[in-house]
Design a protein around this motif. Structure first.
Motif, short mmCIF file in Angstrom:
data_model
loop_
_atom_site.label_atom_id
_atom_site.label_comp_id
_atom_site.label_asym_id
_atom_site.label_seq_id
_atom_site.Cartn_x
_atom_site.Cartn_y
_atom_site.Cartn_z
N LEU A 299 6.94 16.89 -19.20
CA LEU A 299 7.88 17.16 -18.11
C LEU A 299 7.53 18.45 -17.36
CD1 LEU A 299 11.27 16.30 -19.88
CD2 LEU A 299 9.85 14.83 -18.43
N CYS A 300 6.71 19.28 -17.99
CA CYS A 300 6.40 20.58 -17.38
C CYS A 300 4.96 20.65 -16.87
CB CYS A 300 6.67 21.69 -18.39
SG CYS A 300 8.39 21.75 -18.90
N ALA A 301 4.28 19.51 -16.80
CA ALA A 301 2.90 19.49 -16.32
C ALA A 301 2.84 20.08 -14.91
CB ALA A 301 2.37 18.07 -16.32
N TRP A 302 1.79 20.83 -14.65
CA TRP A 302 1.65 21.47 -13.34
C TRP A 302 1.15 20.46 -12.31
CZ3 TRP A 302 3.81 25.92 -12.38
CH2 TRP A 302 3.55 26.55 -11.17
N ASP A 303 1.64 20.60 -11.10
CA ASP A 303 1.21 19.70 -10.02
C ASP A 303 0.01 20.34 -9.29
OD1 ASP A 303 0.80 18.22 -7.76
OD2 ASP A 303 2.90 18.23 -7.09
N TRP A 304 -1.18 19.85 -9.61
CA TRP A 304 -2.40 20.38 -8.99
C TRP A 304 -2.79 19.59 -7.75
CZ3 TRP A 304 -3.58 24.89 -11.00
CH2 TRP A 304 -3.29 25.13 -12.35
N LYS A 305 -2.08 18.51 -7.49
CA LYS A 305 -2.53 17.59 -6.44
C LYS A 305 -1.87 17.82 -5.09
CE LYS A 305 -3.91 13.81 -9.46
NZ LYS A 305 -3.06 13.29 -10.54
N THR A 306 -0.58 18.09 -5.09
CA THR A 306 0.14 18.22 -3.82
C THR A 306 -0.41 19.40 -3.01
OG1 THR A 306 2.10 17.30 -4.83
CG2 THR A 306 2.43 18.52 -2.78
N LYS A 307 -0.79 19.12 -1.79
CA LYS A 307 -1.37 20.18 -0.96
C LYS A 307 -0.28 20.90 -0.18
CE LYS A 307 -5.71 19.56 -1.98
NZ LYS A 307 -5.37 19.68 -3.42
N PRO A 308 -0.26 22.24 -0.27
CA PRO A 308 0.74 23.00 0.48
C PRO A 308 0.27 23.23 1.92
CG PRO A 308 -0.59 24.48 -0.82
CD PRO A 308 -1.13 23.11 -1.07
N MET A 309 1.23 23.54 2.80
CA MET A 309 0.83 23.91 4.16
C MET A 309 1.67 25.08 4.63
SD MET A 309 2.43 21.01 6.54
CE MET A 309 4.18 20.86 6.78
N ARG A 310 1.13 25.78 5.60
CA ARG A 310 1.83 26.93 6.15
C ARG A 310 2.75 26.43 7.25
NH1 ARG A 310 -0.47 32.15 8.14
NH2 ARG A 310 1.35 33.51 8.01
N LEU A 311 4.02 26.72 7.16
CA LEU A 311 4.98 26.27 8.17
C LEU A 311 4.87 27.15 9.41
CD1 LEU A 311 8.12 25.63 5.96
CD2 LEU A 311 6.68 23.90 7.06
N LYS A 312 4.77 26.49 10.55
CA LYS A 312 4.67 27.26 11.80
C LYS A 312 5.58 26.65 12.85
CE LYS A 312 0.12 29.23 11.23
NZ LYS A 312 -1.30 28.94 11.30
N GLY A 313 6.01 27.46 13.77
CA GLY A 313 6.85 26.97 14.87
C GLY A 313 8.11 26.32 14.34
N THR A 314 8.37 25.11 14.82
CA THR A 314 9.59 24.43 14.40
C THR A 314 9.33 23.39 13.33
OG1 THR A 314 9.27 22.85 16.17
CG2 THR A 314 10.74 24.72 16.65
N SER A 315 8.10 23.36 12.80
CA SER A 315 7.78 22.32 11.81
C SER A 315 8.58 22.53 10.52
CB SER A 315 6.28 22.30 11.52
OG SER A 315 5.92 23.48 10.85
N THR A 316 8.90 21.42 9.89
CA THR A 316 9.67 21.49 8.65
C THR A 316 8.95 20.70 7.56
OG1 THR A 316 10.89 19.48 9.18
CG2 THR A 316 11.89 21.57 9.86
N THR A 317 9.31 20.95 6.35
CA THR A 317 8.81 20.10 5.26
C THR A 317 9.97 19.89 4.29
OG1 THR A 317 7.04 19.73 3.68
CG2 THR A 317 7.93 21.95 3.77
N GLN A 318 9.90 18.78 3.60
CA GLN A 318 11.01 18.40 2.74
C GLN A 318 10.46 18.00 1.37
OE1 GLN A 318 14.09 16.18 4.80
NE2 GLN A 318 14.00 14.68 3.15
N VAL A 319 11.16 18.37 0.32
CA VAL A 319 10.68 18.03 -1.02
C VAL A 319 11.86 17.62 -1.89
CG1 VAL A 319 10.80 20.43 -1.85
CG2 VAL A 319 9.21 18.84 -2.90
N LYS A 320 11.59 16.65 -2.74
CA LYS A 320 12.63 16.18 -3.67
C LYS A 320 12.39 16.88 -5.01
CE LYS A 320 14.44 11.84 -3.35
NZ LYS A 320 14.45 10.37 -3.50
N VAL A 321 13.37 17.59 -5.50
CA VAL A 321 13.23 18.34 -6.75
C VAL A 321 13.96 17.58 -7.86
CG1 VAL A 321 13.50 20.60 -7.85
CG2 VAL A 321 13.29 20.44 -5.36
N ILE A 322 13.24 17.28 -8.92
CA ILE A 322 13.81 16.47 -10.00
C ILE A 322 14.36 17.41 -11.08
CG2 ILE A 322 13.28 14.66 -11.70
CD1 ILE A 322 10.87 13.94 -9.85
N ALA A 323 15.59 17.13 -11.54
CA ALA A 323 16.28 18.04 -12.46
C ALA A 323 15.58 18.17 -13.81
CB ALA A 323 17.72 17.57 -12.67
#
Ligand SMILES: [Zn+2]
Length: 399
Positions: free
Chosen positions: A266-290
């Motif tokens: 349950l605590c394995a690290w996520d090495w795959k998801t690529k992050p991005m730098r938010l700029k201007g009005t762009s948004t990003t959304q993520v689902k966080v699992i309890a």
């Protein structure tokens, strides 16, 4: 499991009246344990060996002979073979292996049969530990290098039915929580030998537990094990060399958070998801699992970057427990929290909550999770959706 048989039949060694023989599908157990305790042990051994056979895809080929000593006084002089005596007297166990050879038509020696005989004290999972060695030896002819052989035997010793969480001796737990971790290189390359020290066994267990339960590494772990048991010229670095930084990071993280019940899966690290730098009005959304550890927020930050966030949804920290929003309960449990990760380094976690702004105190990639005891994540449920948006830099004041 079965009614005890009288011991005189099969064994050549004279045994006292309190020593009985019990049999089950894969084991023949000679012991001075009570009938109830002996049957319970056999039941556990059977379940474990079924799991081990399934793991290796190899049914157990012949009965594993076990002698389990509860009280040394019950065993007459000469009933314990001299090779096993030091192990029994030091409260441990040993697997004695006999290899039978046959000469073929060319006069070459060929292995025809490997037979293991286990001697173990009854306590602390020692019979289970030795039974794993016996299984490997009888079915593969070898048990692999020390780190693997002993690490896997320790996994067997601690194995509990239907329980993926860490469950080890309290003394071993305290040692792991308080000691500077042994390096992966030391564990896998050292010349340490079987029977050296319980401390070394603890590190071998940590590594094998991590590799066998963390989905980032488990898929390579079984083929590596089969290759090692098959005597192929491979080693830890051949298989995991390209992931060594990732493994090392997760190994240290595991040891930082370890306690009874901790779940590497349950605590394995996520090495795959690529992050991005938010700029201007762009948004990003993520689902966080309890019920997970740190999860990628897909947001890359430079020191001084500000992001606003809004979290919606709720989760629960126990079965049928009250629903808690990302602001958390009165004790701050269930609150949305974050952490920055940069170049295989983690910094101090910080508070987020239901909504607000966060200003990065350093460069890093943002990870988030539901605040809860690290060892009690499994019974959590629910998810929270978090939306991030860059906050516009304040315009420079003009005179
Ligand atoms: Zn061992």
């Amino acid at each position: 499991m079965r009614k005890p048989k009288s011991t005189g039949k099969a064994e050549t060694q004279p045994v006292s009246a309190s020593i009985e023989v019990y049999e089950s599908k894969n084991f023949r157990l000679q012991t001075d344990l009570s009938a109830a305790a002996a049957n319970e042990l056999l039941e556990r051994l059977e379940k474990m060996i079924e799991l081990v056979s399934r793991y290796y895809g190899q049914p157990n080929s012949q009965t594993i002979e076990m002698s389990v000593v509860d009280s040394r006084e019950n065993w007459p002089v000469g009933s314990i073979p001299p090779e096993a005596l030091p192990s029994i007297e030091s409260g441990a166990g040993i697997t004695l292996n006999a290899t039978a050879f046959l000469q073929n038509a060319l006069g070459e020696k060929q292995i025809t049969r490997v037979k293991s005989v286990v001697w173990a004290v009854a306590e602390r999972g020692v019979p289970q530990h030795e039974a794993v060695h016996a299984f490997c030896h009888q079915n593969f002819g070898r048990t692999g290098p020390t780190w693997y052989s002993e690490g896997m035997a320790e996994l067997g010793k601690y194995w509990r039915d239907q329980n993926k969480g860490v469950q080890i001796d309290d003394e071993v737990m305290r040692y792991l929580q308080r000691t500077e971790p042994q390096s992966l290189d030391d564990i896998t390359h050292s010349k340490h030998k079987t029977g050296d020290s319980w401390q070394n066994y603890a590190w071998r267990w940590v590594l094998c537990h991590l590799l066998s339960t963390n989905p980032n590494y488990a898929p390579r772990f079984k083929p590596l094990g089969l290759a090692l048991l098959g005597g192929q010229p491979t080693q830890f670095d051949d298989v995991y060399g390209s992931m060594s930084k990732e493994i090392s990071f997760e190994y240290l993280l595991f040891l930082k958070q370890i306690d009874q019940g901790y779940r590497c899966d349950l605590c394995a690290w996520d090495w795959k998801t690529k992050p991005m730098r938010l700029k201007g009005t762009s948004t990003t959304q993520v689902k966080v699992i309890a019920n997970r550890g740190w999860q990628a927020a897909k947001v890359q930050l430079k020191q001084g970057d500000r992001v606003s966030f809004v979290a919606t949804g709720d989760w629960s920290l126990q079965p049928n427990g009250p629903k808690i929003g990302p602001e958390g309960d009165e004790q701050q449990q269930g609150r949305l929290v974050g952490i920055l990760f940069d170049d295989y380094e983690l910094f101090e976690p910080f508070d987020l909550g239901k909504n607000g702004e966060y200003e990065a105190v350093r460069d890093g990639v943002l990870f988030v999770r539901c605040q809860d005891d690290w060892c009690q994540l499994a019974d959590n449920s629910g998810t929270v959706t978090v939306k991030f948006q860059a906050v516009k830099p304040q315009p420079a004041k003009s005179k």
